[in-house]
Write an enzyme that holds these catalytic residues in place. Structure first.
Site, PDB file in Angstrom:
ATOM      1  N   THR A  20       6.596  27.983  52.379  1.00  0.00           N
ATOM      2  CA  THR A  20       6.023  27.057  51.406  1.00  0.00           C
ATOM      3  C   THR A  20       6.546  25.633  51.607  1.00  0.00           C
ATOM      4  O   THR A  20       7.651  25.445  52.148  1.00  0.00           O
ATOM      5  CB  THR A  20       6.399  27.535  49.981  1.00  0.00           C
ATOM      6  OG1 THR A  20       6.130  26.505  49.043  1.00  0.00           O
ATOM      7  CG2 THR A  20       7.879  27.871  49.866  1.00  0.00           C
ATOM      8  N   ASP A  21       5.785  24.658  51.117  1.00  0.00           N
ATOM      9  CA  ASP A  21       6.272  23.266  51.155  1.00  0.00           C
ATOM     10  C   ASP A  21       7.379  23.033  50.134  1.00  0.00           C
ATOM     11  O   ASP A  21       8.059  22.003  50.177  1.00  0.00           O
ATOM     12  CB  ASP A  21       5.111  22.281  50.929  1.00  0.00           C
ATOM     13  CG  ASP A  21       4.409  22.442  49.588  1.00  0.00           C
ATOM     14  OD1 ASP A  21       4.722  23.389  48.841  1.00  0.00           O
ATOM     15  OD2 ASP A  21       3.522  21.608  49.272  1.00  0.00           O
ATOM     16  N   GLU A  22       7.568  23.983  49.203  1.00  0.00           N
ATOM     17  CA  GLU A  22       8.552  23.763  48.131  1.00  0.00           C
ATOM     18  C   GLU A  22       9.981  23.720  48.666  1.00  0.00           C
ATOM     19  O   GLU A  22      10.890  23.248  47.983  1.00  0.00           O
ATOM     20  CB  GLU A  22       8.389  24.822  47.033  1.00  0.00           C
ATOM     21  CG  GLU A  22       6.983  24.817  46.488  1.00  0.00           C
ATOM     22  CD  GLU A  22       6.782  25.623  45.215  1.00  0.00           C
ATOM     23  OE1 GLU A  22       7.747  25.848  44.481  1.00  0.00           O
ATOM     24  OE2 GLU A  22       5.621  26.032  44.980  1.00  0.00           O
TER      25      GLU A  22
ATOM     26  N   TYR B   1      13.124  30.226  43.440  1.00  0.00           N
ATOM     27  CA  TYR B   1      12.063  30.617  44.382  1.00  0.00           C
ATOM     28  C   TYR B   1      12.179  29.835  45.682  1.00  0.00           C
ATOM     29  O   TYR B   1      12.260  30.413  46.782  1.00  0.00           O
ATOM     30  CB  TYR B   1      10.677  30.402  43.753  1.00  0.00           C
ATOM     31  CG  TYR B   1       9.545  30.410  44.768  1.00  0.00           C
ATOM     32  CD1 TYR B   1       9.245  31.567  45.486  1.00  0.00           C
ATOM     33  CD2 TYR B   1       8.792  29.264  45.031  1.00  0.00           C
ATOM     34  CE1 TYR B   1       8.221  31.573  46.443  1.00  0.00           C
ATOM     35  CE2 TYR B   1       7.774  29.261  45.971  1.00  0.00           C
ATOM     36  CZ  TYR B   1       7.499  30.422  46.680  1.00  0.00           C
ATOM     37  OH  TYR B   1       6.492  30.422  47.617  1.00  0.00           O
TER      38      TYR B   1
ATOM     39  N   LYS C 249      13.135  31.041  49.552  1.00  0.00           N
ATOM     40  CA  LYS C 249      12.243  30.849  50.708  1.00  0.00           C
ATOM     41  C   LYS C 249      12.940  29.999  51.773  1.00  0.00           C
ATOM     42  O   LYS C 249      12.818  30.264  52.976  1.00  0.00           O
ATOM     43  CB  LYS C 249      10.928  30.172  50.273  1.00  0.00           C
ATOM     44  CG  LYS C 249      10.015  31.027  49.407  1.00  0.00           C
ATOM     45  CD  LYS C 249       9.478  32.266  50.109  1.00  0.00           C
ATOM     46  CE  LYS C 249       8.493  31.961  51.195  1.00  0.00           C
ATOM     47  NZ  LYS C 249       7.875  33.221  51.734  1.00  0.00           N
TER      48      LYS C 249
HETATM   49  P1  NAD Z   1       1.648  37.118  45.803  1.00  0.00           P
HETATM   50  O1  NAD Z   1       2.750  37.107  44.798  1.00  0.00           O
HETATM   51  O2  NAD Z   1       0.233  37.019  45.353  1.00  0.00           O
HETATM   52  O3  NAD Z   1       1.752  38.454  46.707  1.00  0.00           O
HETATM   53  C1  NAD Z   1       2.955  38.945  47.178  1.00  0.00           C
HETATM   54  C2  NAD Z   1       2.679  40.325  47.773  1.00  0.00           C
HETATM   55  O4  NAD Z   1       3.915  40.814  48.322  1.00  0.00           O
HETATM   56  C3  NAD Z   1       2.225  41.346  46.732  1.00  0.00           C
HETATM   57  O5  NAD Z   1       1.176  42.126  47.265  1.00  0.00           O
HETATM   58  C4  NAD Z   1       3.467  42.207  46.499  1.00  0.00           C
HETATM   59  O6  NAD Z   1       3.170  43.547  46.120  1.00  0.00           O
HETATM   60  C5  NAD Z   1       4.125  42.157  47.873  1.00  0.00           C
HETATM   61  N1  NAD Z   1       5.578  42.386  47.806  1.00  0.00           N
HETATM   62  C6  NAD Z   1       6.467  41.800  46.971  1.00  0.00           C
HETATM   63  N2  NAD Z   1       7.699  42.275  47.195  1.00  0.00           N
HETATM   64  C7  NAD Z   1       7.594  43.174  48.215  1.00  0.00           C
HETATM   65  C8  NAD Z   1       8.518  43.977  48.923  1.00  0.00           C
HETATM   66  N3  NAD Z   1       9.832  43.963  48.610  1.00  0.00           N
HETATM   67  N4  NAD Z   1       8.070  44.766  49.921  1.00  0.00           N
HETATM   68  C9  NAD Z   1       6.744  44.784  50.250  1.00  0.00           C
HETATM   69  N5  NAD Z   1       5.823  44.061  49.605  1.00  0.00           N
HETATM   70  C10 NAD Z   1       6.243  43.249  48.606  1.00  0.00           C
HETATM   71  O7  NAD Z   1       2.017  35.939  46.819  1.00  0.00           O
HETATM   72  P2  NAD Z   1       1.052  34.918  47.575  1.00  0.00           P
HETATM   73  O8  NAD Z   1       0.715  33.803  46.675  1.00  0.00           O
HETATM   74  O9  NAD Z   1      -0.035  35.688  48.236  1.00  0.00           O
HETATM   75  O10 NAD Z   1       2.062  34.347  48.680  1.00  0.00           O
HETATM   76  C11 NAD Z   1       2.206  34.993  49.938  1.00  0.00           C
HETATM   77  C12 NAD Z   1       3.226  34.226  50.759  1.00  0.00           C
HETATM   78  O11 NAD Z   1       2.793  32.881  50.929  1.00  0.00           O
HETATM   79  C13 NAD Z   1       4.603  34.150  50.115  1.00  0.00           C
HETATM   80  O12 NAD Z   1       5.572  34.316  51.109  1.00  0.00           O
HETATM   81  C14 NAD Z   1       4.656  32.754  49.525  1.00  0.00           C
HETATM   82  O13 NAD Z   1       5.982  32.266  49.485  1.00  0.00           O
HETATM   83  C15 NAD Z   1       3.807  31.991  50.519  1.00  0.00           C
HETATM   84  N6  NAD Z   1       3.123  30.796  49.988  1.00  0.00           N
HETATM   85  C16 NAD Z   1       2.363  30.897  48.857  1.00  0.00           C
HETATM   86  C17 NAD Z   1       1.677  29.759  48.398  1.00  0.00           C
HETATM   87  C18 NAD Z   1       0.788  29.830  47.180  1.00  0.00           C
HETATM   88  O14 NAD Z   1       0.283  28.799  46.745  1.00  0.00           O
HETATM   89  N7  NAD Z   1       0.530  31.002  46.602  1.00  0.00           N
HETATM   90  C19 NAD Z   1       1.794  28.555  49.095  1.00  0.00           C
HETATM   91  C20 NAD Z   1       2.585  28.497  50.243  1.00  0.00           C
HETATM   92  C21 NAD Z   1       3.236  29.643  50.689  1.00  0.00           C
HETATM   93  P1  TYD Z   2       2.055  27.034  39.879  1.00  0.00           P
HETATM   94  O1  TYD Z   2       0.638  27.472  40.023  1.00  0.00           O
HETATM   95  O2  TYD Z   2       3.015  27.926  39.170  1.00  0.00           O
HETATM   96  O3  TYD Z   2       2.581  26.665  41.340  1.00  0.00           O
HETATM   97  P2  TYD Z   2       3.958  25.913  41.800  1.00  0.00           P
HETATM   98  O4  TYD Z   2       4.889  25.824  40.658  1.00  0.00           O
HETATM   99  O5  TYD Z   2       4.457  26.835  42.864  1.00  0.00           O
HETATM  100  O6  TYD Z   2       3.518  24.578  42.306  1.00  0.00           O
HETATM  101  O7  TYD Z   2       2.067  25.643  39.127  1.00  0.00           O
HETATM  102  C1  TYD Z   2       1.337  24.531  39.628  1.00  0.00           C
HETATM  103  C2  TYD Z   2       1.636  23.339  38.740  1.00  0.00           C
HETATM  104  O8  TYD Z   2       1.094  23.591  37.438  1.00  0.00           O
HETATM  105  C3  TYD Z   2       3.116  23.119  38.528  1.00  0.00           C
HETATM  106  O9  TYD Z   2       3.368  21.716  38.468  1.00  0.00           O
HETATM  107  C4  TYD Z   2       3.404  23.747  37.167  1.00  0.00           C
HETATM  108  C5  TYD Z   2       2.098  23.550  36.413  1.00  0.00           C
HETATM  109  N1  TYD Z   2       1.749  24.615  35.431  1.00  0.00           N
HETATM  110  C6  TYD Z   2       1.351  24.248  34.142  1.00  0.00           C
HETATM  111  O10 TYD Z   2       1.302  23.048  33.796  1.00  0.00           O
HETATM  112  N2  TYD Z   2       1.020  25.245  33.264  1.00  0.00           N
HETATM  113  C7  TYD Z   2       1.074  26.559  33.589  1.00  0.00           C
HETATM  114  O11 TYD Z   2       0.784  27.437  32.712  1.00  0.00           O
HETATM  115  C8  TYD Z   2       1.460  26.932  34.923  1.00  0.00           C
HETATM  116  C9  TYD Z   2       1.532  28.361  35.347  1.00  0.00           C
HETATM  117  C10 TYD Z   2       1.788  25.906  35.814  1.00  0.00           C
END
Ligand code: NAD
Ligand code: TYD
Length: 367
Positions: free
Chosen positions: A133-135, A158, A162
């Protein structure tokens, strides 16, 4: 390619599995997923009969399971999505983030090292792609962008977990010559997004006429990327990325949170049944207590993946948000199944106080 995808039942993982299964590439794909609250077999139900695909329910921290899959399936590519992924949950309970994100990644690295390099073997065309992630880069002020050389400065449990996993992955490349690739992506949105994250939470609450919680003053900025574009980027890096390199992936689409919420409200007013009394959905917006340590702004410079590998996002935010809303409108049973489970407990614990503190009328989620 014999690919092990971890976390393939989650939001991005399931979109990636779908992209591969819908492509005409020749491969075998094993999806290892623990099915936590965020994992949903329903995300891939229509694809489960595909002979190229196998699902294994299991934990990435379980070395025996990982070793067995790598051996049985002659795995030569690992695409690692599995993680605990929600910042607010990491603030409430960081332990699981350290376990899955750090120990789980370490377990996969050890398994790959042993299978691919053990006994002096050459890893050849094998690849370990770590999805991050960019975070990890921290928070930006008004200007500037994260590049691949921006120093790490994670600020939530989080992002710290990561960042730790990214460092382990890099260390396995430098120390053992494990052929790794790392991607750091901005905020995704799209179909199958679990409604703890901003966009799906706002869509589902707004559909039902429930309050829309905006943290702080809504001025925080995220760089939004449609999930299918992220999945195409991952496939591009897997196939053509240079071993040992990191690639930043972003949508070049910065939005303030309030702007995102207002956009969702306006589109739903246009395409969904009206609220009672024809109230505009913007009237549901509530500014609530801020997230502790809330990062102000994320923005990605995706120049490297564009220049080196030719990837650019194809879906604008305006198009992607409409597609996303259309998907939630067309798949009410998907949301209903989630909203009827332990999600209610999560929502009350996360939002009751926040909404009451500012005098909200109801803390009930959609559903
Ligand atoms: P998500 O929370 O929707 O899905 C996570 C998946 O991992 C789920 O299916 C869960 O059952 C599985 N999981 C969790 N713990 C596990 C374990 N111990 N063993 C096996 N499986 C396990 O997450 P996402 O949003 O799809 O993100 C996927 C990846 O992308 C993550 O690594 C996250 O850090 C990264 N990422 C997400 C975003 C975003 O905006 N969602 C952006 C950048 C990077
Ligand atoms: P989120 O979707 O949780 O992603 P991330 O924190 O990983 O960027 O949140 C996106 C942005 O929205 C973040 O600045 C927090 C804000 N947010 C709200 O304002 N209300 C909400 O209920 C949630 C879940 C997030």
């Amino acid at each position: 390619m014999n690919i092990l995808v971890t976390g393939g039942c989650g939001f991005i993982g399931s979109n990636f599995v779908r992209l591969l299964l819908e492509s005409d590439r020749s491969f075998r794909l094993v999806n290892l997923d623990k099915l936590t609250y965020a994992g949903n077999l329903g995300n891939l139900a229509d694809l489960s009969g595909d002979p190229r695909y196998r699902f294994v329910k299991g934990d990435i921290c379980d070395r025996e399971v990982v070793d067995r899959i790598i051996a049985e399936e002659s795995i030569d590519r690992i695409v690692h999505f599995a993680a605990e992924s929600h910042v607010d949950r990491s603030i409430d309970g960081p332990a699981e983030f350290v376990r899955t994100n750090v120990v789980g990644t370490f377990t996969l690295l050890e398994a790959a090292r042993s299978a691919w390099l053990g006994g002096g073997k050459d890893a050849g065309e094998r690849r370990f792609l770590h999805v991050s992630t960019d975070e990890v880069y921290g928070s930006l002020g008004e200007t500037g962008y994260f590049t691949e050389t921006t120093p790490y400065d994670p600020r939530s449990p989080y992002s710290a977990s990561k960042a730790s996993s990214d460092h382990l992955v890099s260390a396995y490349c430098h120390t053992y010559a494990l052929p790794v690739l790392i991607t750091n992506c901005s905020n995704n949105y799209g179909p199958h997004h679990f409604p703890e994250k901003l966009i799906p939470l706002i869509i589902l609450n707004a559909l039902k006429g429930q309050e829309l919680p905006v943290y702080g003053d809504g001025s925080n900025v995220r760089d939004w990327l449609y999930v299918a574009d992220h999945c195409r980027a991952i496939l591009t890096v897997l196939e053509r990325g240079v071993v040992g390199e990191t690639y930043n992936i972003g949508g070049n689409s910065e939005k303030r949170n309030l702007e995102v919420v207002e956009t969702v409200c306006d589109i739903l007013d246009e395409v969904a049944p009206p609220l009672s009394g024809n109230a505009p959905r913007r009237s549901l917006i509530r500014f609530v207590k801020d997230r502790p340590g809330h990062d102000q702004r994320y923005a990605i410079d995706a120049g490297k993946i564009r220049n080196d590998l030719g990837w650019t996002p194809e879906v604008t935010f305006e198009e992607g948000i409409r597609r996303t809303i259309d998907w939630y409108l067309a798949n009410p049973e998907w949301s209903a199944a989630i909203l009827s489970g332990s999600y209610q407990d999560y929502y009350s614990s996360m939002y009751s106080e926040r909404l009451q503190e500012r005098g909200g009328e109801s803390a009930a989620p959609a559903g």
